[in-house]
Design an enzyme around this catalytic site. Structure first.
Site, PDB file in Angstrom:
ATOM      1  N   TYR A  95      -3.404   5.286 -15.510  1.00 19.63           N
ATOM      2  CA  TYR A  95      -3.281   4.070 -14.694  1.00 19.63           C
ATOM      3  C   TYR A  95      -4.173   2.944 -15.212  1.00 19.63           C
ATOM      4  CZ  TYR A  95      -0.019   6.278 -11.591  1.00 19.63           C
ATOM      5  OH  TYR A  95       1.130   6.867 -11.110  1.00 19.63           O
TER       6      TYR A  95
ATOM      7  N   ARG B 121      -2.032   1.361 -17.806  1.00 16.16           N
ATOM      8  CA  ARG B 121      -0.932   0.567 -17.242  1.00 16.16           C
ATOM      9  C   ARG B 121      -1.464  -0.691 -16.569  1.00 16.16           C
ATOM     10  NH1 ARG B 121       2.604   4.403 -13.775  1.00 16.16           N
ATOM     11  NH2 ARG B 121       3.895   2.532 -13.542  1.00 16.16           N
TER      12      ARG B 121
ATOM     13  N   HIS C 265       6.870   0.814  -3.965  1.00 10.46           N
ATOM     14  CA  HIS C 265       6.021   1.901  -4.489  1.00 10.46           C
ATOM     15  C   HIS C 265       4.572   1.457  -4.669  1.00 10.46           C
ATOM     16  CE1 HIS C 265      10.009   3.659  -6.156  1.00 10.46           C
ATOM     17  NE2 HIS C 265       9.872   3.870  -4.875  1.00 10.46           N
TER      18      HIS C 265
ATOM     19  N   CYS D 174      -8.966   4.959  -1.014  1.00 17.14           N
ATOM     20  CA  CYS D 174      -9.820   6.157  -1.041  1.00 17.14           C
ATOM     21  C   CYS D 174      -8.971   7.379  -0.705  1.00 17.14           C
ATOM     22  CB  CYS D 174     -10.942   6.020  -0.012  1.00 17.14           C
ATOM     23  SG  CYS D 174     -11.913   7.526   0.150  1.00 17.14           S
TER      24      CYS D 174
ATOM     25  N   CYS E  11     -10.939   8.576   2.966  1.00 19.82           N
ATOM     26  CA  CYS E  11     -10.948   7.793   4.215  1.00 19.82           C
ATOM     27  C   CYS E  11      -9.874   6.704   4.203  1.00 19.82           C
ATOM     28  CB  CYS E  11     -12.324   7.171   4.420  1.00 19.82           C
ATOM     29  SG  CYS E  11     -12.633   5.760   3.339  1.00 19.82           S
TER      30      CYS E  11
ATOM     31  N   CYS F  13     -15.314   5.788  -3.333  1.00 19.99           N
ATOM     32  CA  CYS F  13     -15.058   4.831  -2.249  1.00 19.99           C
ATOM     33  C   CYS F  13     -16.328   4.080  -1.851  1.00 19.99           C
ATOM     34  CB  CYS F  13     -14.507   5.579  -1.041  1.00 19.99           C
ATOM     35  SG  CYS F  13     -14.184   4.489   0.348  1.00 19.99           S
TER      36      CYS F  13
ATOM     37  N   CYS G 264     -16.856   5.130   2.308  1.00 23.66           N
ATOM     38  CA  CYS G 264     -17.344   6.450   2.724  1.00 23.66           C
ATOM     39  C   CYS G 264     -18.272   7.032   1.666  1.00 23.66           C
ATOM     40  CB  CYS G 264     -16.174   7.395   3.009  1.00 23.66           C
ATOM     41  SG  CYS G 264     -15.310   7.962   1.536  1.00 23.66           S
TER      42      CYS G 264
HETATM   43  C1  BV8 Z   1       9.662  10.560  -0.916  1.00 24.60           C
HETATM   44  C2  BV8 Z   1       4.980   4.503  -8.446  1.00 24.60           C
HETATM   45  C3  BV8 Z   1       9.533  11.757   1.136  1.00 24.60           C
HETATM   46  C4  BV8 Z   1       4.061   5.306  -9.292  1.00 24.60           C
HETATM   47  C5  BV8 Z   1       7.155   5.642  -8.401  1.00 24.60           C
HETATM   48  C6  BV8 Z   1      16.660  12.655  -2.665  1.00 24.60           C
HETATM   49  C7  BV8 Z   1      17.300  13.188  -3.731  1.00 24.60           C
HETATM   50  C8  BV8 Z   1      16.549  13.649  -4.832  1.00 24.60           C
HETATM   51  C9  BV8 Z   1      15.159  13.550  -4.864  1.00 24.60           C
HETATM   52  C10 BV8 Z   1      14.535  13.014  -3.797  1.00 24.60           C
HETATM   53  C11 BV8 Z   1      15.272  12.590  -2.699  1.00 24.60           C
HETATM   54  N1  BV8 Z   1      14.387  12.103  -1.803  1.00 24.60           N
HETATM   55  C12 BV8 Z   1      13.131  12.233  -2.305  1.00 24.60           C
HETATM   56  C13 BV8 Z   1      13.197  12.784  -3.518  1.00 24.60           C
HETATM   57  C14 BV8 Z   1      12.072  13.059  -4.361  1.00 24.60           C
HETATM   58  C15 BV8 Z   1      11.656  11.843  -5.233  1.00 24.60           C
HETATM   59  C16 BV8 Z   1      12.752  11.395  -6.172  1.00 24.60           C
HETATM   60  O1  BV8 Z   1      13.465  10.444  -5.928  1.00 24.60           O
HETATM   61  N2  BV8 Z   1      12.832  12.103  -7.299  1.00 24.60           N
HETATM   62  C17 BV8 Z   1      13.811  11.705  -8.339  1.00 24.60           C
HETATM   63  C18 BV8 Z   1      13.097  11.683  -9.674  1.00 24.60           C
HETATM   64  C19 BV8 Z   1      14.977  12.625  -8.341  1.00 24.60           C
HETATM   65  N3  BV8 Z   1      11.267  10.721  -4.386  1.00 24.60           N
HETATM   66  C20 BV8 Z   1       9.997  10.709  -3.930  1.00 24.60           C
HETATM   67  O2  BV8 Z   1       9.184  11.575  -4.136  1.00 24.60           O
HETATM   68  C21 BV8 Z   1       9.624   9.513  -3.069  1.00 24.60           C
HETATM   69  N4  BV8 Z   1       8.953   9.965  -1.881  1.00 24.60           N
HETATM   70  O3  BV8 Z   1      10.863  10.701  -0.975  1.00 24.60           O
HETATM   71  O4  BV8 Z   1       8.872  11.002   0.132  1.00 24.60           O
HETATM   72  C22 BV8 Z   1       9.745  13.042   0.602  1.00 24.60           C
HETATM   73  C23 BV8 Z   1       8.678  13.685   0.014  1.00 24.60           C
HETATM   74  C24 BV8 Z   1       8.927  14.928  -0.512  1.00 24.60           C
HETATM   75  C25 BV8 Z   1      10.220  15.488  -0.543  1.00 24.60           C
HETATM   76  C26 BV8 Z   1      11.258  14.792   0.078  1.00 24.60           C
HETATM   77  C27 BV8 Z   1      11.026  13.570   0.648  1.00 24.60           C
HETATM   78  C28 BV8 Z   1       8.599   8.609  -3.804  1.00 24.60           C
HETATM   79  C29 BV8 Z   1       9.244   7.985  -4.985  1.00 24.60           C
HETATM   80  C30 BV8 Z   1       8.280   6.939  -5.609  1.00 24.60           C
HETATM   81  C31 BV8 Z   1       7.555   7.491  -6.814  1.00 24.60           C
HETATM   82  N5  BV8 Z   1       6.741   6.447  -7.439  1.00 24.60           N
HETATM   83  N6  BV8 Z   1       6.358   4.653  -8.912  1.00 24.60           N
HETATM   84  C32 BV8 Z   1       4.036   4.855 -10.741  1.00 24.60           C
HETATM   85  O5  BV8 Z   1       4.773   3.904 -11.086  1.00 24.60           O
HETATM   86  O6  BV8 Z   1       3.262   5.458 -11.495  1.00 24.60           O
HETATM   87  S1  BV8 Z   1       8.761   5.836  -9.012  1.00 24.60           S
HETATM   88  C33 BV8 Z   1       8.797   4.976 -10.540  1.00 24.60           C
HETATM   89  O7  BV8 Z   1       9.835   5.561 -11.273  1.00 24.60           O
HETATM   90  C34 BV8 Z   1       9.164   3.523 -10.449  1.00 24.60           C
HETATM   91  O8  BV8 Z   1       8.537   2.884  -9.377  1.00 24.60           O
HETATM   92  C35 BV8 Z   1      10.679   3.601 -10.288  1.00 24.60           C
HETATM   93  O9  BV8 Z   1      11.025   3.823  -8.961  1.00 24.60           O
HETATM   94  C36 BV8 Z   1      11.032   4.844 -11.071  1.00 24.60           C
HETATM   95  C37 BV8 Z   1      11.597   4.467 -12.404  1.00 24.60           C
HETATM   96  O10 BV8 Z   1      12.921   4.064 -12.173  1.00 24.60           O
HETATM   97  P1  BV8 Z   1      13.418   2.608 -12.685  1.00 24.60           P
HETATM   98  O11 BV8 Z   1      12.511   1.558 -12.197  1.00 24.60           O
HETATM   99  O12 BV8 Z   1      14.845   2.552 -12.360  1.00 24.60           O
HETATM  100  O13 BV8 Z   1      13.169   2.676 -14.262  1.00 24.60           O
HETATM  101  P2  BV8 Z   1      13.961   3.535 -15.345  1.00 24.60           P
HETATM  102  O14 BV8 Z   1      13.088   3.516 -16.548  1.00 24.60           O
HETATM  103  O15 BV8 Z   1      14.403   4.834 -14.773  1.00 24.60           O
HETATM  104  O16 BV8 Z   1      15.285   2.667 -15.632  1.00 24.60           O
HETATM  105  C38 BV8 Z   1      15.150   1.401 -16.225  1.00 24.60           C
HETATM  106  C39 BV8 Z   1      16.540   0.786 -16.189  1.00 24.60           C
HETATM  107  O17 BV8 Z   1      16.451  -0.536 -16.695  1.00 24.60           O
HETATM  108  C40 BV8 Z   1      17.556   1.517 -17.042  1.00 24.60           C
HETATM  109  O18 BV8 Z   1      18.760   1.593 -16.301  1.00 24.60           O
HETATM  110  C41 BV8 Z   1      17.722   0.616 -18.276  1.00 24.60           C
HETATM  111  O19 BV8 Z   1      19.038   0.676 -18.786  1.00 24.60           O
HETATM  112  C42 BV8 Z   1      17.448  -0.745 -17.675  1.00 24.60           C
HETATM  113  N7  BV8 Z   1      16.876  -1.742 -18.602  1.00 24.60           N
HETATM  114  C43 BV8 Z   1      16.002  -1.549 -19.628  1.00 24.60           C
HETATM  115  N8  BV8 Z   1      15.668  -2.746 -20.191  1.00 24.60           N
HETATM  116  C44 BV8 Z   1      16.327  -3.709 -19.472  1.00 24.60           C
HETATM  117  C45 BV8 Z   1      17.106  -3.071 -18.457  1.00 24.60           C
HETATM  118  N9  BV8 Z   1      17.886  -3.732 -17.591  1.00 24.60           N
HETATM  119  C46 BV8 Z   1      17.908  -5.108 -17.718  1.00 24.60           C
HETATM  120  N10 BV8 Z   1      17.163  -5.793 -18.662  1.00 24.60           N
HETATM  121  C47 BV8 Z   1      16.385  -5.140 -19.540  1.00 24.60           C
HETATM  122  N11 BV8 Z   1      15.704  -5.842 -20.461  1.00 24.60           N
END
Ligand code: BV8
Length: 309
Positions: free
Chosen positions: A72, A75, A126, A134, A137, A186, A189
């Site tokens: 992080y 990033r 997100h 923290c 806390c 933190c 705390c």
């Molecule tokens: C949760 C912060 C309750 C941290 C991020 C239902 C079904 C399946 C799985 C789940 C579900 N519900 C919940 C889940 C689990 C999970 C999930 O979705 N897993 C996935 C992988 C299957 N979700 C969670 O855990 C969420 N919490 O649901 O809590 C819960 C808890 C437990 C169990 C059940 C329910 C929390 C999700 C948030 C995670 N944190 N980010 C950090 O960044 O470090 S996610 C992070 O990855 C990003 O924020 C973003 O969301 C994701 C990446 O996706 P994209 O942004 O779409 O990027 P990607 O690279 O994939 O795609 C880029 C696109 O751009 C491509 O299409 C490409 O072609 C295009 N592109 C490239 N260049 C360009 C372009 N387009 C235009 N112009 C360009 N120049």
């Protein structure tokens, strides 16, 4: 750069846009790609020899907080060294011109905010790399851009040698291990380890924010949903465009470098649009009838000419 392939006519989209009162945008990493930030797909999906998504979990942080903080720290540094692009500015101007516009972003890079997007029309699904909380806390520092965040993370903020990748990205170069006591604790705390204010996989999104989004979508029909630069794989973010569609007469507009890419609920309906190419090139063109043309002044100030008054 090959000209954007449009599966839909821009003029047909423009007439739809001019009639739209309520517009929702769902943005992903592709929106910030042309600012120079890696996406999670392809090589951007790996950090050193780690799956970026595997480091974005509480488990990984509890196992090795030094490694996750280095990830992080890097990033944060990268996000501070790049600038918002024309797509960020176009969405911010659309928000000023269309009170019925709401922008949902999965990006944690703060580039929407640095493009002066009106905060009341922006939801950080997100969280942000620049809010710190923290682990014990939950004391929250809403905005901290210290780079490095603490001395132990300095290696992540080193400027890379000219035209070379950042040394920290080379998995063959050992990463200095950072003991927990050298990591930020933190200020309130004095005990808990601090962590980036982002939503990790397996963690719930902010409840009040989800409620506000739900209320906004359910309040009235949504005319347009702009799905910009996202693979539509992560939930619940991936579900908002279909939820908006349930209110009826909604056109979903996909703007993506690869329209055919899997993942996204790719069942375009007849009212939908698809534009393939760089969001930073396409969005200013697609939104021009409302926002006008972007002019960048010498000192980098952005202003808009033309468009709907
Ligand atoms: C949760 C912060 C309750 C941290 C991020 C239902 C079904 C399946 C799985 C789940 C579900 N519900 C919940 C889940 C689990 C999970 C999930 O979705 N897993 C996935 C992988 C299957 N979700 C969670 O855990 C969420 N919490 O649901 O809590 C819960 C808890 C437990 C169990 C059940 C329910 C929390 C999700 C948030 C995670 N944190 N980010 C950090 O960044 O470090 S996610 C992070 O990855 C990003 O924020 C973003 O969301 C994701 C990446 O996706 P994209 O942004 O779409 O990027 P990607 O690279 O994939 O795609 C880029 C696109 O751009 C491509 O299409 C490409 O072609 C295009 N592109 C490239 N260049 C360009 C372009 N387009 C235009 N112009 C360009 N120049």
């Amino acid at each position: 750069m090959a000209p954007p392939k449009t599966y839909s006519s821009i003029s047909a989209f423009h007439s739809k846009l001019l009639g739209a009162k309520r517009i929702l945008a769902v943005c992903g990493a592709g929106l910030s790609a042309s600012s120079g930030l890696p996406t999670f797909r392809g090589k951007g999906g790996m950090w050193r020899n780690h799956e970026a998504m595997s480091l974005a979990t509480l488990d990984a942080f509890e196992r090795d907080p030094g490694l996750v903080w280095m990830f992080y720290g890097y990033r944060r540094h990268m996000a501070l060294t790049v600038k918002p692009n024309a797509a960020h500015y176009a969405l911010a101007e659309l928000a000023r011109k269309v009170p019925g516009f709401m922008c949902l972003t999965q990006n944690v890079d703060n580039l929407h905010i640095r493009a002066s997007h009106p905060p009341s029309q922006l939801k950080l699904l997100h969280g942000s790399l620049f809010s710190i909380k923290c682990t014990r806390c939950s004391f929250l520092q809403p905005s901290n851009a210290d780079d490095p965040f603490c001395p132990a993370l300095a290696p992540a903020s080193l400027p890379p040698p000219p035209n070379q990748p950042h040394p920290i990205l080379d998995p063959n170069t050992p990463l200095p291990s950072v003991p927990a006591q050298d990591l930020p604790h933190c200020p309130k705390c004095q005990i808990g380890l601090q962590r980036p204010g982002v939503v990790w996989f397996g963690e719930q999104l902010d409840h009040q924010m989800l409620e506000d989004i739900d209320k906004w979508i359910e309040a009235e029909k949504v005319d347009l949903v702009l799905v910009i630069g996202t693979s539509g794989v992560v939930w619940p973010a991936a579900g908002f465009s279909e939820q908006a569609r349930t209110k009826g007469e909604t056109s979903v507009v996909v703007v993506n470098m690869e329209l055919e890419e899997g993942g996204r609920n790719n069942r375009p309906e007849k009212e939908d649009f698809g534009f393939e190419g760089d969001a930073a090139v396409l969005l200013p063109r697609l939104l021009e009838p409302i926002i006008g043309r972007m002019v960048v002044e010498e000192e980098g100030e952005v202003r808009w000419v033309g468009g709907r008054s």
